[in-house]
Design a protein around this motif. Sequence first.
Motif, short mmCIF file in Angstrom:
data_model
loop_
_atom_site.label_atom_id
_atom_site.label_comp_id
_atom_site.label_asym_id
_atom_site.label_seq_id
_atom_site.Cartn_x
_atom_site.Cartn_y
_atom_site.Cartn_z
N VAL A 58 0.84 -1.20 0.00
CA VAL A 58 0.00 0.00 0.00
C VAL A 58 0.87 1.25 0.00
CG1 VAL A 58 -1.70 1.31 1.29
CG2 VAL A 58 -1.95 -1.14 1.09
N ILE A 59 1.94 1.27 0.84
CA ILE A 59 2.74 2.49 0.95
C ILE A 59 3.47 2.77 -0.35
CG2 ILE A 59 4.71 3.54 2.10
CD1 ILE A 59 3.91 2.07 4.62
N GLY A 63 0.57 4.14 -2.64
CA GLY A 63 0.77 5.46 -2.09
C GLY A 63 1.77 6.31 -2.85
N PHE A 71 0.48 12.27 -11.15
CA PHE A 71 1.18 13.53 -11.30
C PHE A 71 1.54 13.78 -12.76
CE2 PHE A 71 2.82 14.99 -7.13
CZ PHE A 71 2.72 16.31 -7.43
N MET A 74 -1.54 14.40 -14.90
CA MET A 74 -2.13 15.73 -14.72
C MET A 74 -1.24 16.82 -15.29
SD MET A 74 -3.68 15.53 -10.93
CE MET A 74 -4.90 14.30 -10.50
N ASP B 88 -15.41 15.70 -13.66
CA ASP B 88 -15.44 14.27 -13.93
C ASP B 88 -16.31 13.66 -12.83
OD1 ASP B 88 -13.02 11.98 -15.07
OD2 ASP B 88 -14.76 11.48 -13.88
N ARG B 90 -17.81 10.84 -11.67
CA ARG B 90 -17.58 9.71 -10.77
C ARG B 90 -16.49 10.05 -9.74
NH1 ARG B 90 -16.49 4.46 -14.01
NH2 ARG B 90 -16.44 5.85 -15.81
N ILE B 91 -15.38 10.62 -10.23
CA ILE B 91 -14.26 10.89 -9.33
C ILE B 91 -14.59 12.06 -8.41
CG2 ILE B 91 -11.85 11.60 -9.29
CD1 ILE B 91 -11.42 9.92 -11.69
N ALA B 147 0.71 4.19 5.77
CA ALA B 147 -0.01 3.81 4.56
C ALA B 147 -1.26 4.67 4.39
CB ALA B 147 -0.39 2.34 4.62
N SER B 150 -0.50 8.07 3.23
CA SER B 150 -0.15 8.19 1.81
C SER B 150 -1.38 7.97 0.93
CB SER B 150 0.97 7.22 1.43
OG SER B 150 0.56 5.90 1.65
N VAL B 151 -2.38 7.25 1.43
CA VAL B 151 -3.61 7.09 0.66
C VAL B 151 -4.43 8.39 0.69
CG1 VAL B 151 -5.83 5.90 0.65
CG2 VAL B 151 -3.74 4.60 0.91
N VAL B 153 -3.54 11.25 0.25
CA VAL B 153 -3.15 12.16 -0.83
C VAL B 153 -4.14 12.08 -1.99
CG1 VAL B 153 -1.31 12.76 -2.44
CG2 VAL B 153 -0.75 11.90 -0.20
N TYR B 154 -4.64 10.85 -2.25
CA TYR B 154 -5.53 10.66 -3.39
C TYR B 154 -6.75 11.56 -3.34
CZ TYR B 154 -3.19 6.60 -5.19
OH TYR B 154 -2.27 5.78 -5.75
N MET B 157 -5.83 15.13 -4.24
CA MET B 157 -5.35 15.21 -5.62
C MET B 157 -6.52 15.07 -6.60
SD MET B 157 -2.29 12.90 -6.88
CE MET B 157 -1.17 13.43 -8.13
N LEU B 158 -7.36 14.05 -6.39
CA LEU B 158 -8.44 13.78 -7.33
C LEU B 158 -9.54 14.82 -7.21
CD1 LEU B 158 -8.56 9.95 -6.96
CD2 LEU B 158 -7.75 11.26 -8.89
N TRP B 161 -8.34 17.68 -9.32
CA TRP B 161 -8.31 17.38 -10.76
C TRP B 161 -9.71 17.24 -11.32
CZ3 TRP B 161 -10.11 12.96 -13.26
CH2 TRP B 161 -9.82 12.94 -14.63
N VAL B 173 -2.24 20.05 -7.02
CA VAL B 173 -0.86 19.71 -7.39
C VAL B 173 0.08 20.14 -6.27
CG1 VAL B 173 1.01 20.26 -8.94
CG2 VAL B 173 -1.20 19.70 -9.86
N SER B 176 -0.36 17.65 -3.30
CA SER B 176 0.23 16.32 -3.40
C SER B 176 1.74 16.41 -3.37
CB SER B 176 -0.27 15.59 -4.64
OG SER B 176 -0.88 16.44 -5.52
N ALA B 177 2.32 17.44 -4.00
CA ALA B 177 3.78 17.60 -3.93
C ALA B 177 4.22 17.77 -2.49
CB ALA B 177 4.21 18.79 -4.77
#
Lengths: 206, 400
Positions: A58-59, A63, A71, A74, B88, B90-91, B147, B150-151, B153-154, B157-158, B161, B173, B176-177
């Motif tokens: 996962v990480i 991740g 990235f 996009m 978009d 769905r997202i 973990a 880090s998830v 972030v999605y 980000m999404l 976008w 952007v 997430s950076a």
Amino acid sequence: MVEVVVFAIAAVVILGGAVGVIFSRNTVHAALSLVATLFGIAVLFVAQEANFLAAVQVIVYAGAIVVLFLFVIMLLGVDRDEDIDAEPLVGQRPAAYALGVLMAAGLVAVVTTSTVTGVPSFAARWVRDGDDVSQIGRLLFTDYVFAMEITSLLLVIAVVGAVIMARTRPGPQIDADEVVPVLPGDHVDHDDEADEADADDEVDAS
Amino acid sequence: MAQLLALDPLLAGDVDLAVVLIVLLKTVIAFTLLLVSVLFMVWFERKAIGDLQNRIGPNRAGPFGLFQTVADGLKFFMKEDSLPDRADRRIFVLAPYLTAVPAFLVFAVIPIGGDFSGDNRGVIRIFGHDTLMQLADPPIGVLLILAMSSVAVYGIMLAGWSSGSKYPLLGSVRASAQMVSYEAALGLSVVAVVLTAGSLGTNAIVASQSTWSWNLWVTGLVPFVIFVIAGTAELNRPPFDLVEAEQELVGGFNTEYSAFRFALFFLAEFMNTVTMSAIIVTLFLGGPSGPVLFGPGWLWGTVWFSVKLFGFLFMFVWFRATLPRVRYDQLMDLGWKILIPLALGWLLILAGRQVGADAGWNPVVVPLVGVVGLAAVFGMIALALRAATRLRALDEEVGV
């Protein structure tokens, strides 16, 4: 019983994600389907009591790597619906079908003809019910230390290479309106006098 | 499987109705506790910032304005849920859940009580079963936290976008950076804690810090400072809230969101603040461990945990009221050029100390030699960098 149910759910998620990766017309949707597949694999790792591998899956993959994919998608603006009817490489589609059928046939042949003996592998001395983190750590730093060091060297080389390629050369600032050569040696059209003068100045300066 | 899914290792094996009920009860308690603390946190942040800025803050709904958050939440539910034309779909709908769910999952591995004094490991008895005052204690507890962060972030980000609009995209952007770069420093400072505690499980980490051997000073303060800074950046809270810098980006990644979906982002943000404070308390301040003054020990665990948690919640509010927002290049420089090398160097020194302790070397000389060695390496790198810069300047002058 529990294992079968978990496997069934994870398999559906993995296969659904994999199909989504192939059939999504939108690249971002495809990347997200990939995340679903990776999560399903992490669940399967947990079912095999490989907790550490599940977390790392996962990480690292879900991740970090897919985030980098997103990235790039996009930032480069390729996130529009792709026209997948155009074929840049002639004959790649029939070739892909043929190879896919061949692979599937091979897989089915292996699964149907072989039997599961249950003999543990030679390479990994794995103590079931033990702490998997310390076992992986011990193996990495004793038996496989050379492979690990080589891998880290490879990563360092990749990082240094990326830094060298991304380094901007010192020089005159590029003007937004100015036409710049894409590759060294490209011919640049200067359509008015001022640009000519600028170019001459630059030649003199260097 | 049994280790991770049997939400409590002490219960693995004989699963009966009572066990299922206990797990259900713990889930409900953890979820309610987090939601209530978020309600309280939103009120507290507005009230405290009001005080710090010499104004009153919310004071209309309920006593001291306590029900202000409830009123705001109800308003969010009543509002129209708008969906941008170019989104978009769905997202756009999925993204808020991707931020809210990880925020809750992290809280599941935090020990929120229990008696850790002496040799007790936070075990309490309930309905004749031994259990821990945390929803789950997987053997990879700390990795689960990393973990989930880090998830998370999605979601951001999404959301940016999929809005199909430029300011949310810029905000996402940036976000997430920022989150990806600060995760490295965060992880490296967590490794220092794992190295000292000798385990990845949150319960074992807390147990290793009982009798005042808090990681805060056992690891030498530096990992703690790095973790707090990186954690603030990970939360996108001031002074690192470039994600929603309203002067530049309207509202950042959530500009196009309204009503319930916006409420989910809002909820996730405050949940993350609470869980990040809880993680800091668990990793560095011994979690619920503390002296038992009188009465039942498990109650005191919760009391100490709440006191420590509240300290960090106030710290985050104080940061927001005091510090100006940093510039984006400063943020990246701080993360990559200061925090990560510092965390790495400190980790090397701690690892050297650990090896020295195992081999029975002098506990003072080993870290000193480590510091001197690292300083020498750092000096050589600095010299090489200066030489390279001078050579390049010379090249330019000569015109080669």
